[in-house]
Scaffold this active site. Structure first.
Site, PDB file in Angstrom:
ATOM      1  N   LYS A   1       0.844  -1.210   0.000  1.00 10.88           N
ATOM      2  CA  LYS A   1       0.000   0.000   0.000  1.00 10.88           C
ATOM      3  C   LYS A   1       0.872   1.250   0.000  1.00 10.88           C
ATOM      4  CE  LYS A   1      -3.893  -2.356   2.077  1.00 10.88           C
ATOM      5  NZ  LYS A   1      -4.892  -2.522   3.127  1.00 10.88           N
TER       6      LYS A   1
ATOM      7  N   GLN B   1      -5.025  -1.510   9.222  1.00 16.96           N
ATOM      8  CA  GLN B   1      -4.903  -2.840   8.612  1.00 16.96           C
ATOM      9  C   GLN B   1      -5.563  -3.895   9.502  1.00 16.96           C
ATOM     10  OE1 GLN B   1      -3.737  -3.330   5.547  1.00 16.96           O
ATOM     11  NE2 GLN B   1      -4.128  -5.514   5.697  1.00 16.96           N
TER      12      GLN B   1
ATOM     13  N   ASP C   1     -11.133   2.642   3.440  1.00 17.51           N
ATOM     14  CA  ASP C   1     -11.446   1.214   3.300  1.00 17.51           C
ATOM     15  C   ASP C   1     -12.932   1.009   2.995  1.00 17.51           C
ATOM     16  OD1 ASP C   1      -9.372  -0.670   3.473  1.00 17.51           O
ATOM     17  OD2 ASP C   1      -9.128  -0.311   5.626  1.00 17.51           O
TER      18      ASP C   1
HETATM   19  N1  LIG Z   1      -7.789  -2.475   6.382  1.00 16.22           N
HETATM   20  C1  LIG Z   1      -7.871  -3.537   5.564  1.00 16.22           C
HETATM   21  N2  LIG Z   1      -7.453  -4.736   5.981  1.00 16.22           N
HETATM   22  C2  LIG Z   1      -7.562  -5.791   5.129  1.00 16.22           C
HETATM   23  C3  LIG Z   1      -8.057  -5.641   3.819  1.00 16.22           C
HETATM   24  C4  LIG Z   1      -8.493  -4.351   3.419  1.00 16.22           C
HETATM   25  O1  LIG Z   1      -8.987  -4.147   2.286  1.00 16.22           O
HETATM   26  N3  LIG Z   1      -8.371  -3.332   4.311  1.00 16.22           N
HETATM   27  N4  LIG Z   1      -8.053  -6.706   2.933  1.00 16.22           N
HETATM   28  C5  LIG Z   1      -7.263  -7.874   3.242  1.00 16.22           C
HETATM   29  C6  LIG Z   1      -5.798  -7.773   2.910  1.00 16.22           C
HETATM   30  N5  LIG Z   1      -5.428  -6.892   1.802  1.00 16.22           N
HETATM   31  C7  LIG Z   1      -5.471  -5.569   1.975  1.00 16.22           C
HETATM   32  O2  LIG Z   1      -5.255  -5.035   3.015  1.00 16.22           O
HETATM   33  C8  LIG Z   1      -4.805  -7.397   0.619  1.00 16.22           C
HETATM   34  C9  LIG Z   1      -4.684  -8.742   0.401  1.00 16.22           C
HETATM   35  C10 LIG Z   1      -3.981  -9.202  -0.731  1.00 16.22           C
HETATM   36  C11 LIG Z   1      -3.421  -8.328  -1.624  1.00 16.22           C
HETATM   37  C12 LIG Z   1      -2.622  -8.775  -2.788  1.00 16.22           C
HETATM   38  O3  LIG Z   1      -2.253  -7.981  -3.622  1.00 16.22           O
HETATM   39  N6  LIG Z   1      -2.300 -10.065  -2.859  1.00 16.22           N
HETATM   40  C13 LIG Z   1      -1.412 -10.565  -3.877  1.00 16.22           C
HETATM   41  C14 LIG Z   1      -0.500 -11.612  -3.246  1.00 16.22           C
HETATM   42  C15 LIG Z   1       0.383 -10.998  -2.206  1.00 16.22           C
HETATM   43  C16 LIG Z   1       1.245 -12.037  -1.482  1.00 16.22           C
HETATM   44  O4  LIG Z   1       2.240 -12.433  -2.036  1.00 16.22           O
HETATM   45  O5  LIG Z   1       0.891 -12.410  -0.358  1.00 16.22           O
HETATM   46  C17 LIG Z   1      -2.221 -11.186  -4.994  1.00 16.22           C
HETATM   47  O6  LIG Z   1      -3.354 -11.644  -4.752  1.00 16.22           O
HETATM   48  O7  LIG Z   1      -1.720 -11.206  -6.101  1.00 16.22           O
HETATM   49  C18 LIG Z   1      -3.570  -6.978  -1.415  1.00 16.22           C
HETATM   50  C19 LIG Z   1      -4.259  -6.518  -0.305  1.00 16.22           C
HETATM   51  C20 LIG Z   1      -7.347  -8.174   4.728  1.00 16.22           C
HETATM   52  N7  LIG Z   1      -7.111  -7.015   5.522  1.00 16.22           N
END
Ligand SMILES: Nc1nc2c(c(=O)[nH]1)N[C@@H](CN(C=O)c1ccc(C(=O)N[C@@H](CCC(=O)O)C(=O)O)cc1)CN2
Length: 284
Positions: A54, A98, A121
């Site tokens: 982020k 987060q 969010d």
């Molecule tokens: N405050 C928040 N917490 C959480 C959220 C949110 O939207 N706001 N969502 C999820 C986690 N998340 C963002 O925070 C999130 C999860 C995954 C990815 C992402 O890009 N994943 C990659 C792989 C990354 C890796 O190697 O682990 C992919 O899918 O290609 C971005 C954001 C829970 N908490």
């Protein structure tokens, strides 16, 4: 034949570049760049990766990011005080706490304390309620990213049968509201749902967000359906996989999202959009 892939990395990069161009124009006009406060409590390794991504996205978009990396021993009162301080700070446009938070902190209470106009969010009951009432303001990032991916297919969702597997506050519930807003006919399935396979078999659009690897079997997918996999599950071998049995589903679907590289990156792109929108709303 096989489904076409919806490339979340590519779409996300395009969105972040669009946001960056708008920010550059605003800064060139003498206005300050949007600012996002990113709050991480504890040492969950996955959360640390997401927070780092982020902050990188903020750099790419030309935002200022303020980082608060706090110990797991932080009390709820201390976190609420920080959120209130950020609410009052005119130099901060967006506040992101987060999730998950350590167990001793009530996440709902923290979310409710964020100024809804800075709730990038889209988790605050005010923003959730606005989405439910067809008046979205700051939309939850992951479901909004799902909708942007669905738009990319060019398929008209009006009247389509959409099945959402999972009813969480972050994914399933808001995704159902988004699909309803697009005038799809929406079925939300959860742990007590009966005949899940039959419901998925009838769906033109499947959105899976349960957090269980390969929970949705590939042969449940109706030929030609669109499959959006929101699950990001880390396997014992260290690899990531989604909630849908990808290889079989891919043979049947018309469009499908990969994991990784699908919805995950879209979550971050939509966060950048929300932060710019929050900045414009607060400082027109
Ligand atoms: N405050 C928040 N917490 C959480 C959220 C949110 O939207 N706001 N969502 C999820 C986690 N998340 C963002 O925070 C999130 C999860 C995954 C990815 C992402 O890009 N994943 C990659 C792989 C990354 C890796 O190697 O682990 C992919 O899918 O290609 C971005 C954001 C829970 N908490």
């Amino acid at each position: 034949m096989g489904a076409q892939l919806l490339d979340g990395k590519l779409i996300s990069a395009e969105i972040i570049a669009e946001v960056g161009a708008k920010v550059a124009a605003r800064v060139a006009a003498g206005r300050r760049a949007p600012a996002l406060a990113v709050v991480l409590v504890g040492d969950d390794p996955a959360s640390a990766v997401y927070v780092r991504n982020k902050k990188l996205a903020c750099e790419k978009a030309g935002f200022r990011s303020l980082s608060y990396e706090l110990p797991a021993s932080l009390t709820e009162t201390e976190l609420l005080d920080l959120v209130r301080k950020l609410n009052e700070d005119p130099e901060v446009d967006g506040i992101l706490v987060q999730l998950p938070l350590p167990k001793h902190i009530d996440a709902d209470r923290v979310i409710e304390t964020i100024n809804p106009l800075k709730d990038v969010d889209g988790f605050h009951p005010y923003n959730f309620g606005r989405l439910a009432l067809k008046m979205p303001l700051l939309r939850p990032c992951t479901p909004h990213g799902v909708m942007v991916m669905l738009e990319k297919t060019g398929v008209d969702l009006v009247g389509k049968d959409a099945v959402v597997v999972g009813a969480s506050n972050i994914v399933g519930r808001p995704a159902a509201l988004e699909l309803l807003l697009a005038r799809a006919t929406v079925t939300v399935c959860h742990s007590k749902t009966r005949d899940l396979a039959d419901k998925v078999r009838a769906a033109d659009v499947v959105v899976a967000g349960v957090g269980i690897p390969n929970f949705v079997k590939g042969d449940w997918i109706k030929p030609g359906a669109i499959v959006i996999d929101v699950g990001i599950n880390r396997l014992d071998n260290g690899k990531l996989c989604g909630d849908v049995e990808f290889d079989v589903a891919r043979e049947r679907a018309s469009w499908i999202t990969p994991v990784p590289g699908g919805v995950g990156p879209m979550t971050i792109a939509m966060l950048m959009r929300n932060t710019l929108d929050a900045c414009l709303n607060l400082n027109p």
